[in-house]
Scaffold this motif. Structure first.
Motif, PDB file in Angstrom:
ATOM      1  N   LEU A   1       2.737  -2.297   8.996  1.00 19.99           N
ATOM      2  CA  LEU A   1       2.680  -0.840   8.845  1.00 19.99           C
ATOM      3  C   LEU A   1       3.997  -0.265   8.343  1.00 19.99           C
ATOM      4  O   LEU A   1       4.000   0.627   7.493  1.00 19.99           O
TER       5      LEU A   1
ATOM      6  N   ASN B   1      -4.471  -2.538   7.187  1.00 15.97           N
ATOM      7  CA  ASN B   1      -3.574  -1.869   6.250  1.00 15.97           C
ATOM      8  C   ASN B   1      -3.820  -2.361   4.821  1.00 15.97           C
ATOM      9  O   ASN B   1      -3.816  -1.572   3.867  1.00 15.97           O
TER      10      ASN B   1
ATOM     11  N   ILE C   1       1.479   2.350  16.005  1.00 17.73           N
ATOM     12  CA  ILE C   1       0.507   2.278  14.926  1.00 17.73           C
ATOM     13  C   ILE C   1      -0.255   3.595  14.852  1.00 17.73           C
ATOM     14  O   ILE C   1       0.084   4.549  15.544  1.00 17.73           O
TER      15      ILE C   1
END
Length: 514
Positions: free
Chosen positions: A362, A387, A159
């Motif tokens: 993601l 996100n 991430i």
């Protein structure tokens, strides 16, 4: 030149350019493996000898370089035993519960990896590696592999830049504007959000130092009793490759040995299967692509939510491709086509794709930005909420909590995103930013990996902050000194004033008596 001399020269040149690299991605999750595999393939295609430790097996290895798998057999089978787990239940979970949950997941995966016979076989093979790349995902004990092979340690952050890696390389990350990954915040936080973010930051770090790292250190010592303490190995990374980019994530500080390579896994567009290509080519009003990722099973949603989604999708004039994990879907509208798998990147690349309804993972976010497709995010867990919030802030999508889905709300968001061109324009602008880079992100990852190997770990990139104990890094000793001096000064002033006042009062009392 004699043939023998030429052969020696060629071998020398090849040896100088080809390195043996170990890539370790133990988590039994396809989204993690996709990233690790893309990195390993990129290194192999650059001519390196790559060994990949993961729960999966590559069935189409790259043709250049050398690539082999060390498969952690049994990991996927055990995961399948828990396949009935309903991820929709995680949506309402308090984000602070993620702290012990990630402890459990990380300790279990790390322990099983260190115990695995295939890893032990590799360790006992007397092979050497020039670099060890490890996914930084609650598996810190695995850093011992770099010590074992006496090779530079490279971390990979699945991430964006986050608290799991910041302290390990001394990277500044003020909680005033950098939200924790499990919170649905953006950089523009209210006072309450900053307070929660700070509490989460402190709680997470205390957990790592007091509980998680000691547990990881204990299991590491069981297998490598002569290794240094994890408190030493944990801060020995030569490089951190980060799956992020300013077009996707908010701009944040980076120390010199943190390199953004977000988008590196996106592959070249391939032609769609004929039936799917015909479906999309003939969609005059466009196509909506709907996928909740690889872990969430959409069939586990409640009947109420499923009915609301079907009714809303049936109202739009666009065709819909829905990644559905079962063969049938009662009440499916005529404009919806189901499949257990779709070539997501190739669908997003098709000019008729108008909208991506997603869980906000993601990888999906990166891929939709790469191709300039707006999103409607229905986040469930992990970093999905963050996100989704960022997509809304940046104007290329909306975030709708899954628990708040109704036919009316979903219809409203679908119509807005499909009919207002500003969302697609913003997505296209983000796509331009992602593509406007001096070199491909996979080439950047290869360059910096080779750089670290060439320069024996590149210690000149290491910032001094990583060697400071926490109290020095946070200036707690300086702050304590200032507080003590200030308190002493205030006490002294108070003492002097009290003396003067007491002396004056005694004089006045004496005069009154006289």
């Amino acid at each position: 030149m004699k043939p023998t001399a030429l052969l020696i020269l060629l071998i020398a040149i090849y040896s100088a350019e080809c390195s043996k690299i170990l890539v370790v991605f133990p988590m039994p999750a396809s989204s993690h493996y996709i990233l690790g595999n893309a990195l390993a393939r990129g290194l192999a295609e650059a001519g390196h000898d790559v060994t990949m430790i993961s729960s999966f097996e590559e069935r189409n290895p790259p043709k250049n370089g050398s690539y082999r798998d060390v498969v952690l057999t049994g990991f996927l089978e055990e995961k399948d035993k828990n396949s009935n787990f309903n991820f929709f239940d995680l949506e309402s979970m308090n984000p602070f519960f993620n702290i012990p949950f990630m402890n459990f997941v990380g300790n279990k995966a790390t322990s099983k990896t260190l115990e695995h016979p295939n890893l032990k076989k590799l360790l006992n093979s007397n092979e050497h590696f020039d670099a060890v790349i490890i996914e930084q995902f609650n598996d810190d004990a695995l850093k011992v592999l770099a010590y074992h092979y006496k090779a530079p340690l490279i971390l990979f952050s699945t991430i964006t830049v986050n608290a799991w890696v910041n302290f390990l390389v001394g990277n500044p990350a003020p909680p005033s504007y950098i939200p924790e990954i499990f919170l649905s915040y953006t950089s523009q936080m209210t006072f309450r959000q900053r307070l929660v973010n700070w509490l989460f930051f402190i709680s997470s770090e205390l957990n790592r130092q007091l509980f998680f790292f000691p547990a990881q250190n204990k299991m590491m010592k069981e297998h490598f009793p002569d290794a240094p303490d994890l408190s030493i190995l944990n801060y020995n990374a030569s490089l951190v490759l980060v799956n992020s980019h300013e077009s996707i994530n908010q701009p944040v500080p980076h120390v010199p040995n943190m390199i953004d390579i977000g988008g590196f896994h996106v592959s070249a567009t391939k032609e769609l299967p004929k039936d799917l290509k015909d479906f999309m080519d003939n969609a005059k009003e466009g196509v909506v692509y709907f996928s909740m990722g690889s872990n969430i099973k959409p069939s586990q949603m409640s009947d109420e939510k499923r009915t609301a989604i079907l009714n809303a999708l049936g109202k739009i004039k666009q065709k819909v491709l829905w990644k559905w994990n079962e063969d049938t879907l009662p009440g499916k509208p005529s404009n919806v086509r189901l499949s257990k798998w779709f070539p997501q990147q190739d669908i997003l690349a098709h000019p008729n794709t108008k909208l991506f309804v997603t869980h906000g993972g993601l990888l999906s976010t990166i891929e939709t930005i790469y191709h300039g497709v707006p999103i409607l995010a229905l986040p469930i867990f992990g970093d999905q909420k963050m996100n989704a919030a960022r997509a809304e802030t940046n104007g290329y999508g909306f975030s709708l909590a899954f628990s708040e889905i109704t036919e009316e709300k979903l219809t409203k968001y679908l119509n807005l995103l499909l009919n207002d061109p500003q969302y697609r324009d913003n997505a296209k602008q983000r796509s331009i930013l992602m593509h406007d880079r001096p070199m491909k992100p996979i080439d950047l990852a290869v360059y910096w990996t080779e750089f670290v190997i060439r320069h024996k770990g590149a210690p000149h990139l290491r910032v001094a902050g990583v060697d400071l104990p926490l109290y020095k890094y946070l200036l707690l000793d300086v702050i304590s000194f200032i507080v003590l001096v200030s308190a002493a000064f205030i006490f002294l002033i108070y003492f002097i004033v009290k003396k003067i006042c007491c002396g004056r009062r005694k004089s006045e009392d004496k005069l009154k008596k006289n």
